[in-house]
Write a protein that holds these residues in place. Structure first.
Motif, PDB file in Angstrom:
ATOM      1  N   VAL A 139       1.751 -38.706  82.306  1.00 14.20           N
ATOM      2  CA  VAL A 139       3.186 -39.011  82.379  1.00 14.20           C
ATOM      3  C   VAL A 139       3.982 -38.025  81.529  1.00 14.20           C
ATOM      4  N   ALA A 140       3.504 -37.730  80.326  1.00 12.40           N
ATOM      5  CA  ALA A 140       4.255 -36.825  79.440  1.00 12.40           C
ATOM      6  C   ALA A 140       4.450 -35.456  80.103  1.00 12.40           C
ATOM      7  N   TYR A 141       3.377 -34.934  80.666  1.00  7.88           N
ATOM      8  CA  TYR A 141       3.419 -33.581  81.247  1.00  7.88           C
ATOM      9  C   TYR A 141       4.343 -33.539  82.472  1.00  7.88           C
ATOM     10  N   ASN A 142       4.189 -34.530  83.340  1.00  2.00           N
ATOM     11  CA  ASN A 142       4.988 -34.527  84.577  1.00  2.00           C
ATOM     12  C   ASN A 142       6.434 -34.946  84.329  1.00  2.00           C
ATOM     13  N   LEU A 143       6.638 -35.779  83.325  1.00  2.00           N
ATOM     14  CA  LEU A 143       8.006 -36.122  82.936  1.00  2.00           C
ATOM     15  C   LEU A 143       8.677 -34.912  82.295  1.00  2.00           C
ATOM     16  N   GLY A 144       7.919 -34.170  81.516  1.00  2.00           N
ATOM     17  CA  GLY A 144       8.442 -32.931  80.925  1.00  2.00           C
ATOM     18  C   GLY A 144       8.927 -31.985  82.000  1.00  2.00           C
ATOM     19  N   ARG A 145       8.159 -31.880  83.071  1.00  4.91           N
ATOM     20  CA  ARG A 145       8.591 -31.019  84.179  1.00  4.91           C
ATOM     21  C   ARG A 145       9.854 -31.571  84.835  1.00  4.91           C
ATOM     22  N   ALA A 146       9.864 -32.895  85.070  1.00  2.00           N
ATOM     23  CA  ALA A 146      11.018 -33.502  85.747  1.00  2.00           C
ATOM     24  C   ALA A 146      12.300 -33.338  84.924  1.00  2.00           C
ATOM     25  N   LEU A 147      12.172 -33.366  83.593  1.00  2.00           N
ATOM     26  CA  LEU A 147      13.350 -33.295  82.721  1.00  2.00           C
ATOM     27  C   LEU A 147      13.626 -31.872  82.243  1.00  2.00           C
ATOM     28  N   ASP A 148      12.798 -30.932  82.664  1.00  2.00           N
ATOM     29  CA  ASP A 148      12.915 -29.554  82.203  1.00  2.00           C
ATOM     30  C   ASP A 148      12.895 -29.496  80.666  1.00  2.00           C
ATOM     31  N   ALA A 149      11.920 -30.205  80.108  1.00  2.00           N
ATOM     32  CA  ALA A 149      11.803 -30.323  78.651  1.00  2.00           C
ATOM     33  C   ALA A 149      10.573 -29.546  78.160  1.00  2.00           C
ATOM     34  N   VAL A 150      10.531 -29.280  76.864  1.00  4.54           N
ATOM     35  CA  VAL A 150       9.304 -28.762  76.253  1.00  4.54           C
ATOM     36  C   VAL A 150       8.387 -29.956  75.979  1.00  4.54           C
ATOM     37  N   VAL A 151       7.140 -29.862  76.380  1.00  2.00           N
ATOM     38  CA  VAL A 151       6.175 -30.924  76.090  1.00  2.00           C
ATOM     39  C   VAL A 151       5.377 -30.528  74.848  1.00  2.00           C
ATOM     40  N   VAL A 152       5.344 -31.433  73.874  1.00  2.00           N
ATOM     41  CA  VAL A 152       4.565 -31.202  72.651  1.00  2.00           C
ATOM     42  C   VAL A 152       3.289 -32.026  72.734  1.00  2.00           C
ATOM     43  N   ASP A 153       2.141 -31.373  72.665  1.00  2.20           N
ATOM     44  CA  ASP A 153       0.867 -32.084  72.700  1.00  2.20           C
ATOM     45  C   ASP A 153       0.544 -32.555  71.287  1.00  2.20           C
ATOM     46  N   ALA A 154       0.918 -33.806  70.992  1.00  3.83           N
ATOM     47  CA  ALA A 154       0.740 -34.332  69.634  1.00  3.83           C
ATOM     48  C   ALA A 154      -0.508 -35.202  69.511  1.00  3.83           C
ATOM     49  N   ASP A 155      -1.444 -35.055  70.438  1.00 10.66           N
ATOM     50  CA  ASP A 155      -2.720 -35.760  70.306  1.00 10.66           C
ATOM     51  C   ASP A 155      -3.634 -34.859  69.461  1.00 10.66           C
ATOM     52  N   SER A 163      -3.267 -41.779  92.665  1.00 14.66           N
ATOM     53  CA  SER A 163      -3.181 -40.724  93.674  1.00 14.66           C
ATOM     54  C   SER A 163      -4.201 -39.627  93.380  1.00 14.66           C
ATOM     55  N   ASP A 164      -4.852 -39.166  94.458  1.00 24.31           N
ATOM     56  CA  ASP A 164      -5.807 -38.056  94.319  1.00 24.31           C
ATOM     57  C   ASP A 164      -5.116 -36.805  93.805  1.00 24.31           C
ATOM     58  N   VAL A 165      -3.852 -36.635  94.189  1.00 22.12           N
ATOM     59  CA  VAL A 165      -3.119 -35.426  93.790  1.00 22.12           C
ATOM     60  C   VAL A 165      -2.950 -35.401  92.268  1.00 22.12           C
ATOM     61  N   VAL A 166      -2.693 -36.585  91.685  1.00 24.43           N
ATOM     62  CA  VAL A 166      -2.533 -36.656  90.227  1.00 24.43           C
ATOM     63  C   VAL A 166      -3.831 -36.213  89.553  1.00 24.43           C
ATOM     64  N   ALA A 167      -4.952 -36.729  90.048  1.00 21.94           N
ATOM     65  CA  ALA A 167      -6.244 -36.364  89.458  1.00 21.94           C
ATOM     66  C   ALA A 167      -6.507 -34.862  89.624  1.00 21.94           C
ATOM     67  N   ARG A 168      -6.174 -34.314  90.788  1.00 19.32           N
ATOM     68  CA  ARG A 168      -6.394 -32.874  91.021  1.00 19.32           C
ATOM     69  C   ARG A 168      -5.493 -32.027  90.127  1.00 19.32           C
ATOM     70  N   ALA A 169      -4.258 -32.477  89.958  1.00 14.70           N
ATOM     71  CA  ALA A 169      -3.316 -31.726  89.110  1.00 14.70           C
ATOM     72  C   ALA A 169      -3.859 -31.648  87.678  1.00 14.70           C
ATOM     73  N   THR A 170      -4.400 -32.773  87.182  1.00 15.62           N
ATOM     74  CA  THR A 170      -4.996 -32.772  85.837  1.00 15.62           C
ATOM     75  C   THR A 170      -6.141 -31.762  85.778  1.00 15.62           C
ATOM     76  N   ALA A 171      -6.995 -31.793  86.808  1.00 14.73           N
ATOM     77  CA  ALA A 171      -8.163 -30.904  86.810  1.00 14.73           C
ATOM     78  C   ALA A 171      -7.741 -29.434  86.804  1.00 14.73           C
ATOM     79  N   ASP A 199      -5.445 -33.043  75.357  1.00  8.89           N
ATOM     80  CA  ASP A 199      -5.866 -32.913  76.757  1.00  8.89           C
ATOM     81  C   ASP A 199      -4.974 -32.001  77.576  1.00  8.89           C
ATOM     82  N   LEU A 200      -3.825 -31.646  77.084  1.00  8.49           N
ATOM     83  CA  LEU A 200      -2.938 -30.775  77.866  1.00  8.49           C
ATOM     84  C   LEU A 200      -3.490 -29.345  77.837  1.00  8.49           C
TER      85      LEU A 200
END
Ligand code: ADP
Ligand code: MG
Length: 217
Positions: free
Chosen positions: A17-33, A182-190, A38-39
């Motif tokens: 959600v963070a990664y795809n929401l970042g794209r939708a909002l045109d935001a910088v995503v910070v991987d704080a894990d 969705s299979d597409v979500v899993a493929r996008a992660t991969a 995992d990003l």
């Protein structure tokens, strides 16, 4: 605008959600894990280096890919050297420079999640319809409230045919956006790309979540 994506439970889809929401909002995503990032990674300075005082947060942002990203290192040595207390300043510096910042939080309710919520004005809770995930999301909401991060939206991931949106909206007092399995979500992660890079239709729930977030913050 700083938005923390949290939810308590591991594996529910926070990073997705963070990664795809970042794209939708045109935001910088910070991987704080910090311990289990995992990003996508990148060569050069990462958030571990920033939190160890070895790199500048703004200079560590990678703008070249489909989503602007402040990546996190993968090593235990790097995670141990990173000071989570420096996270608030790092996130704020990125938001000052870029305007919009989405923070991918780790699971749990530890100090690292607390730092991200302290920096954030608002959060998105990610849960699945399972009672265990919902109970953890309720606890994440309590922590967010204590730290003055408003609840912008709930992403109901792996929502089935009958997503019981009304009941969950009642539970959290915030808008709920269902995201189907969705299979597409899993493929996008991969492939380490946002869903929209593979299939525009499959990315629609994330765009919808972006609109909901924008109208509530
Ligand atoms: P978290 O960050 O909460 O631990 P992730 O976002 O890493 O969870 O998701 C865990 C795994 O589940 C990833 O492999 C991801 O691709 C997959 N996943 C998440 N949401 C979906 C979905 N809606 N459909 C299919 N796979 C999903
Ligand atoms: Mg994650």
């Amino acid at each position: 605008m700083i938005l923390a994506v949290t939810g308590g439970k591991g594996g529910v889809g926070k990073t997705t959600v963070a990664y795809n929401l970042g794209r939708a909002l045109d935001a910088v995503v910070v991987d704080a894990d910090l311990g289990m990032a995992d990003l996508p990674t990148a060569r050069g300075p990462d958030l571990h280096d920033v939190l160890a005082g070895r790199a500048d947060p703004v200079e560590a942002v990678r703008e070249g890919g489909p989503v602007a990203l402040l990546p996190c290192g993968r090593t235990l040595v790097g995670a141990r050297a990173a000071d989570p207390r420096a996270l608030v300043g790092a996130i704020e510096a990125v938001a000052d420079e870029y305007g919009r910042c989405v923070v991918d939080c780790p699971a749990g309710a530890g100090s690292d999640v607390g730092m991200a919520l302290l920096a954030a004005e608002a959060c998105v809770l990610v849960t699945t319809p399972s009672s265990v995930a919902l109970a953890d999301a309720v606890r994440a909401r309590v922590l967010a409230r204590e730290l003055d991060a408003g609840l912008a939206a709930v992403a109901l991931n792996r929502a089935g045919e009958d997503p019981s949106v009304d009941r969950i909206e009642g539970l959290f007092g915030a808008p709920v956006t269902p995201i189907p399995e969705s299979d597409v979500v899993a493929r996008a992660t991969a492939h380490g790309v946002p869903v929209a890079s593979l299939d525009g239709r499959a990315a629609e729930p994330f765009e919808e979540l972006g609109s909901v977030v924008q109208s509530s913050v």
